[in-house]
Structures are given as structure tokens and as C-alpha cells.
Design a protein around this motif. Sequence first.
Motif, PDB file in Angstrom:
ATOM      1  N   ARG A  50      -5.305   8.932   5.215  1.00 62.74           N
ATOM      2  CA  ARG A  50      -5.364   7.810   4.256  1.00 62.74           C
ATOM      3  C   ARG A  50      -4.609   6.595   4.800  1.00 62.74           C
ATOM      4  NH1 ARG A  50      -5.155   7.534  -0.956  1.00 62.74           N
ATOM      5  NH2 ARG A  50      -2.906   7.441  -1.045  1.00 62.74           N
ATOM      6  N   GLU A  83      -1.455  12.576   3.827  1.00 57.75           N
ATOM      7  CA  GLU A  83      -1.443  11.117   3.684  1.00 57.75           C
ATOM      8  C   GLU A  83      -1.827  10.403   4.985  1.00 57.75           C
ATOM      9  OE1 GLU A  83      -1.666  10.430   0.553  1.00 57.75           O
ATOM     10  OE2 GLU A  83       0.048   9.104   0.298  1.00 57.75           O
ATOM     11  N   ILE A 103       0.884  -1.170   0.000  1.00 53.82           N
ATOM     12  CA  ILE A 103       0.000   0.000   0.000  1.00 53.82           C
ATOM     13  C   ILE A 103       0.922   1.221   0.000  1.00 53.82           C
ATOM     14  CG2 ILE A 103      -2.019   1.061   1.067  1.00 53.82           C
ATOM     15  CD1 ILE A 103      -2.211  -1.456   2.837  1.00 53.82           C
ATOM     16  N   CYS A 104       0.821   2.028  -1.042  1.00 57.71           N
ATOM     17  CA  CYS A 104       1.818   3.069  -1.280  1.00 57.71           C
ATOM     18  C   CYS A 104       1.352   4.432  -0.779  1.00 57.71           C
ATOM     19  CB  CYS A 104       2.101   3.166  -2.779  1.00 57.71           C
ATOM     20  SG  CYS A 104       2.682   1.609  -3.477  1.00 57.71           S
ATOM     21  N   PHE A 105       2.219   5.095  -0.046  1.00 59.19           N
ATOM     22  CA  PHE A 105       1.931   6.435   0.471  1.00 59.19           C
ATOM     23  C   PHE A 105       3.121   7.343   0.215  1.00 59.19           C
ATOM     24  CE2 PHE A 105      -0.057   3.317   3.283  1.00 59.19           C
ATOM     25  CZ  PHE A 105      -1.381   3.718   3.255  1.00 59.19           C
ATOM     26  N   SER A 106       2.842   8.615   0.043  1.00 65.74           N
ATOM     27  CA  SER A 106       3.923   9.592   0.078  1.00 65.74           C
ATOM     28  C   SER A 106       4.034  10.083   1.521  1.00 65.74           C
ATOM     29  CB  SER A 106       3.654  10.737  -0.896  1.00 65.74           C
ATOM     30  OG  SER A 106       2.375  11.271  -0.668  1.00 65.74           O
ATOM     31  N   ILE A 110       2.207   5.104  -8.472  1.00 65.83           N
ATOM     32  CA  ILE A 110       2.744   3.913  -9.148  1.00 65.83           C
ATOM     33  C   ILE A 110       1.759   3.398 -10.191  1.00 65.83           C
ATOM     34  CG2 ILE A 110       1.875   2.368  -7.315  1.00 65.83           C
ATOM     35  CD1 ILE A 110       4.357   0.605  -7.988  1.00 65.83           C
ATOM     36  N   ASP A 150      10.495  13.654  -6.282  1.00 61.72           N
ATOM     37  CA  ASP A 150       9.114  13.736  -5.807  1.00 61.72           C
ATOM     38  C   ASP A 150       8.418  14.960  -6.384  1.00 61.72           C
ATOM     39  OD1 ASP A 150       9.162  11.446  -4.345  1.00 61.72           O
ATOM     40  OD2 ASP A 150       8.776  12.398  -2.410  1.00 61.72           O
ATOM     41  N   PHE A 158      -8.141   5.146  -3.232  1.00 60.89           N
ATOM     42  CA  PHE A 158      -7.195   4.038  -3.393  1.00 60.89           C
ATOM     43  C   PHE A 158      -7.516   3.296  -4.685  1.00 60.89           C
ATOM     44  CE2 PHE A 158      -7.238   4.480   1.297  1.00 60.89           C
ATOM     45  CZ  PHE A 158      -5.877   4.675   1.493  1.00 60.89           C
ATOM     46  N   MET A 168       4.785  10.943  -7.206  1.00 62.41           N
ATOM     47  CA  MET A 168       4.767  10.523  -5.808  1.00 62.41           C
ATOM     48  C   MET A 168       4.553   9.010  -5.764  1.00 62.41           C
ATOM     49  SD  MET A 168       5.356  13.236  -4.146  1.00 62.41           S
ATOM     50  CE  MET A 168       4.759  13.577  -2.505  1.00 62.41           C
ATOM     51  N   VAL A 169       4.940   8.400  -4.659  1.00 60.90           N
ATOM     52  CA  VAL A 169       4.892   6.938  -4.554  1.00 60.90           C
ATOM     53  C   VAL A 169       3.497   6.368  -4.872  1.00 60.90           C
ATOM     54  CG1 VAL A 169       5.088   5.030  -2.914  1.00 60.90           C
ATOM     55  CG2 VAL A 169       6.904   6.714  -3.068  1.00 60.90           C
ATOM     56  N   PRO A 170       2.389   6.982  -4.386  1.00 55.84           N
ATOM     57  CA  PRO A 170       1.075   6.390  -4.700  1.00 55.84           C
ATOM     58  C   PRO A 170       0.706   6.470  -6.185  1.00 55.84           C
ATOM     59  CG  PRO A 170       0.921   7.847  -2.799  1.00 55.84           C
ATOM     60  CD  PRO A 170       2.265   8.074  -3.408  1.00 55.84           C
ATOM     61  N   ASP A 206      -0.968  -6.182  -6.444  1.00 54.81           N
ATOM     62  CA  ASP A 206       0.419  -6.151  -5.959  1.00 54.81           C
ATOM     63  C   ASP A 206       0.724  -4.791  -5.352  1.00 54.81           C
ATOM     64  OD1 ASP A 206       1.258  -8.756  -6.797  1.00 54.81           O
ATOM     65  OD2 ASP A 206       1.219  -8.024  -8.862  1.00 54.81           O
ATOM     66  N   PHE A 207       0.070  -3.767  -5.911  1.00 56.80           N
ATOM     67  CA  PHE A 207       0.300  -2.390  -5.447  1.00 56.80           C
ATOM     68  C   PHE A 207      -1.044  -1.705  -5.251  1.00 56.80           C
ATOM     69  CE2 PHE A 207       3.777  -3.589  -8.281  1.00 56.80           C
ATOM     70  CZ  PHE A 207       4.869  -3.410  -7.457  1.00 56.80           C
ATOM     71  N   ILE A 208      -1.140  -0.956  -4.173  1.00 50.93           N
ATOM     72  CA  ILE A 208      -2.324  -0.122  -3.993  1.00 50.93           C
ATOM     73  C   ILE A 208      -1.850   1.322  -4.036  1.00 50.93           C
ATOM     74  CG2 ILE A 208      -4.208   0.532  -2.443  1.00 50.93           C
ATOM     75  CD1 ILE A 208      -4.018  -2.393  -1.358  1.00 50.93           C
ATOM     76  N   GLY A 209      -2.166   1.987  -5.108  1.00 48.97           N
ATOM     77  CA  GLY A 209      -1.811   3.396  -5.265  1.00 48.97           C
ATOM     78  C   GLY A 209      -3.058   4.234  -5.111  1.00 48.97           C
ATOM     79  N   GLU A 250      -6.857   5.033   7.353  1.00 50.16           N
ATOM     80  CA  GLU A 250      -7.974   4.355   6.687  1.00 50.16           C
ATOM     81  C   GLU A 250      -7.504   3.037   6.055  1.00 50.16           C
ATOM     82  OE1 GLU A 250      -9.606   6.679   3.462  1.00 50.16           O
ATOM     83  OE2 GLU A 250     -10.766   4.967   2.704  1.00 50.16           O
ATOM     84  N   ALA A 251      -6.363   3.103   5.352  1.00 48.47           N
ATOM     85  CA  ALA A 251      -5.851   1.897   4.681  1.00 48.47           C
ATOM     86  C   ALA A 251      -5.456   0.833   5.703  1.00 48.47           C
ATOM     87  CB  ALA A 251      -4.653   2.265   3.808  1.00 48.47           C
TER      88      ALA A 251
END
Lengths: 433, 223
Positions: free
Chosen positions: A172, A169, A161-164, B61, B82, B22, B57-59, B9-12, A175-176
Motif C-alpha cells: 500500500r 502496509e 497519507i497514513c500507514f501503520s 484516522i 495500536d 485508501f 491504527m494510524v490509517p 488533509d488525511f488519507i486513511g 502504491e500510494a
Amino acid sequence: MAHPEFFDPVETASREDLDRLQEGAIVAIAAHAYARAPLIRETWDAAGVRPSDIRSVGDFVAKVPIIDKDDVRSYRDRHDDPSGGMSASVPGETVSIGTTSGTTGDPTPVPNWYRSGSEEAYFRDHWHIGLRPGDYFSWMMFTFRGGHRRRYYSEHGVSEICFSIGPSEIPRFAEASKRWRPTSGAIFSNPMLLMLEAYFEKSGDDPVDVFKSYKGAIFGGEPLGNRLATLTRSWGLELFETTSLGDVAGATMCRMHDGFHAYEDLAFIETVDPVTREPLADGEVGELVVTTLNDRLTPLVRYGSGDLVQIKRGPCGCGRNHARYDLLGRATDQIIIEGRSILPREIMGLVEQHSETRAGLFQIIRTDREMDALKLRIGYDRARLEVSHEVLRDRLHGMIAEAVGVRLHVELVDEQDLLKLGPPHKIPRVTRQ
Amino acid sequence: MTSAIRRPDFIGSYNVRGTVSFYGATAAEIDRSAFTLTRVLRTFGFAAGSNIMTISMVPEIIQYGGFERAVQMLGLYGLNADDSPFDAGRVESISRQFDPVAICGVAASTLEGLRMFGHDAEKVFAGRTVWARPDAYAQVCSMPNVDTRRVVSIGPALALECAHGCLHYDSRDWTMAEYDGVLHLSSRYDRTEPLAELDTGIAGSISDRPCTCGVRDGVVVPA
């Protein structure tokens, strides 16, 4: 399927097996580095050392010259080579170029293959925490470390689960965490914990519920202070501190929390006297010197990290025999006042005790290694200021002066001014002005 | 539509009118988008071994992971910064040190950061192809010696402008429709998270004229 306790069998290799593995690997990487990395070749040639001179770890420690970040920067400036002579030309292997944080200057390039030593090390650490295929993992990071190309976790059946990193964030993230119930997370940092603390205070969200699925999370960027360590424990969250293993890989504490583990199949570590660069025995405080054993694209060989450490090679309670080390601070951050050594780690614990300065944001003004007085620039949160500047400054001055016992000057600044000096997960703790 | 693929595999995430949602994808789905983006990238003829910087940014992806994979697949080297004012110093440093042929994802935040750190954006971008996001496009367009192109996140899809001036999206994976001047996105294939008529909040229309660059992927026309 029952999963093994350790991700890689090499983690529980015996001391003898690790020593044998290193004997072979160090000769191989030394030859590769000399052939491919211009800075290594230049340095060795100047010292009259040839790869054929290195037939054992003993030869390596006795003969190979030490390089450090200044050598890399000097080579970069002399040759207009952004990699500082450390990017090995290996056609077909470089797939992208990451960069370092750039806290103290231009970011240094880190050529990437499909996997890196850091990814390898950190996946072992998360496995140790309890992450397994089928689990979710919270990933809060910058893109400069490797962009969106990382696949290590997905290759092993873990969903990221990707966050900056930023205040927006945090809701989020909460929540995640409640929706997917991750097993572990990274990289938690001081600013992130402070943002979480503010979020929980404001929203009323229950931190224990948010973190109830986490078996742990990796914390890095800076040392973890007592206040935040206590706070996160009250959330039911166990943090595992990590640090850079001399830019070769990551080194993370295990559940014993008794030093940073250096995986010795990934790196050869030693300590030297920070002034004479003479080798020191394990257990003595010295500068950490690291050699990669598997990074063919940035083959750092006898790289002086600038970190003051104490190495321990005995078996660890976690079941591994890989070396651990205690990190005392950066050699270049050390300041001597009236014969007393002071490092930023000591100051952080003092600054963060006050409500207005609980973020622990400060800088030591260091114009020389030896100085007459300790000069501190401390950031305060304007929103938490309930007394005058003078009262806060006097309170901080009195408490810090009593704790460190040396002459002290304190300058107060808005913490936002310090945060601009980022990157966001840390600020330069020592500055010349 | 339900999905036979259960785990991402990824949650952006994607952003519609300021609301961030999400969104999960598999590595295979991201690789699939990369093939589309290689077709657009090829229209520029960048030499193998050139550097391309991505600002994201990372999300992101979900959108930019495919772009970076495409860069790799063509033998180019990717670098990253970034999408934040605080990382604009890295944008300048990478431009100066690595001389990238192209920069993808320049947003208003990067322009603000360059100003904040005292860098001249015109100099940083000069001589390069710059894919600018909608909030930075007009400003980058006004800079001399910059080959300005558009990059637009349309929900979880990424639309990228080719060398012939068309903004392409992956029309095999996604169906795009216009309602009241706003683009709506639906998935055509089975995905971890199927989408049906997502109001993307992006004003624009669909073009049915083939692009002169020869890329067969769909084209959207921003309003």
C-alpha cells in the motif's frame, strides 16, 4: 507564492540571539516547573534551590539539580503518579495524553497540548527536506505518540497519507507513493526498510520509481547501519536520521549529515560527566542533559537523557546556527571489556553484513558495566538459513571477535523471538538476561 | 456525484471483506463526525477529566479521528494503543496506570496479544465501558463486570453504541441502505471523496425506531 527557505525565522537566528533568547526562556521555564511539576519541586527543595536563585543560564547550570528517568520512575512508584511527578497541572491546557514507546518498562505518559515540541521540530525538518504546502507526506507511525489528534501538517496545507507499521502496509505504501507522489516521509525505521527490501525483491516493483518524488525521509528508532544506508541510496532515497532530544523534542540531521540538530529555541542542551554529573565543555564526550524551553505540560528541567554525545555549536553548512551533536550511544548500554568500550551501534554494522542476520537484530547481555566477555544474542532469519546453526554461529563469532578484539560468546535465536520484544520499530538492544 | 473539495488533509483507509482501500478526508470532515460522536458519548455521563483509551491504527484516522476529537470536546483525556497483538502490553499498562473509564476499539488482535503477554483480559477491562469491534464482541460480552458495547467501522463511517444499546451512525453525513442484508453507504454532503452505494460488507439492517437515549442519529442493527 515563493516559500521561504526556512520554515521559521528562528532557525537562522544568530548565536547571540539564541543565547539571549535562552537567557529569558530558561528563567521562565524554571519558575514554571518549580511551581507546577511535583518532582521538580521535590528535587529542588532537597537541593535548597529556589526559582529566585535562577536569574541566568549561568545560575541555572551551576545550581539546578539534574534529574533522570530513574527519578521519574521513583516518584511514580512512591506517589502512585503515572507521570512520575512531571505532569504539570495546567487547567485547560492538557488535551490528551501520549505515551513513550515503553521499550524498557511501563510507557511513560506525555501530556499533549494541541502542538508539541516534536511536531514543531519535525515540521521544520521536513520543510528543510523540501516539503511545502500542497504536497503529500507519507506518515508511517504508531498511534501512541499522539493518536489521531495531530493537525500540524494539515494546518500548513500538507496532506498526510497514513500507514501503520507492518508487512501488509508495504504494498500500500508503494502504491500510494506512485499515486500521490509524496515529497517526504516519516518515520522510516530498520524494520520498515527490511520489509521494503523484501517487497521489492519479491514483487519486482522498482524502488527508484516508488521513491522518485521523495526529496528525503526521516529515519529513526535506531541507528542507520551501513548496509541499509547503501541500499536506500541505491533506491534514490536520502534518509535523514533522527533521535529523541532527551524526550523534549526530536533532533534530526540536516542535509549536511553532520550531527543531530537541537533547536535551541525549543530546548537548552548541555553535557555533563555521566558519573560525577559535573558540566563539560562543548566538544567533550558526555551525557546529554536537556531542558525544555516551551513545554509547559511536561517541563523537563536538566533532564539527564542517558545519551553519550559530543556537542558542536558552530554554524552549520545548512545555514542554521543551532547546536548539533554526535550520538555515540546510551550511557547505560556501554559495556567495558578488557578496558575496551563497546556500544550496540558498533555491533549492528557487523551483524547486518550476513545474509541470515541482515536485519541486524541482536542483544548484548549486560550484567555489569565491566564484564569479562561480550555476550551476544543474535537473531537470524530462518528462511535465509542455508547452512547449519553451528556454521553460522562460528562465522559470526569469527568475524565479530576479530573486529572487536575481546572474548566473545554468541547465542543464535530465531529473529521472530527478538521481534516479539518490540515495539515493532526497535527492540531492547541491551538486556540483563 | 463530484466533489468541490479537491484535497484531503488525511488519507486513511477502510476495509471491505479484507480489501483495504485508501480514503481521504479533510480535517473539517473529521471534526464534523466528532460532533455526532459527542452526542453518543454524552449518553454515558463520563465525568470531565476521565481517561478514555482508543485502540486503533494510524490509517483509521478517518473513523477514529472523530472519536478522539469528541473525547477532547467533552473535556475527557484520550490515550492510545495500536490495534495489534504486539501493543497489547500498552493496553494493559494504560488500564493499570490510568484507570480509563472506557476503552474503544477492542479487537480480536488485542485479546490475542493480552493472552500472549500473560494478561487476563477480564481484569484489564473490569469496571469499564468497552466498545468492542465485531471480531471481539462476543468474547468481551462474556466477561463479567464489563459494560460491553459495539463499535463498527462501516466503510469510512464509524458506528458507536450508546448507553441505551443502539448503534448510531452520522445520518447527516451518510445515508445507509440495506441490500440483501448488507449495509451500503453513500455520502449525503459534498466530501473530498464522495461515496455512492458502497457495499460495506457489513451484515445488518437499518432501524427507524428512535433510540430512547434521545440521540437523533441513525441506528443500524448488526446481523
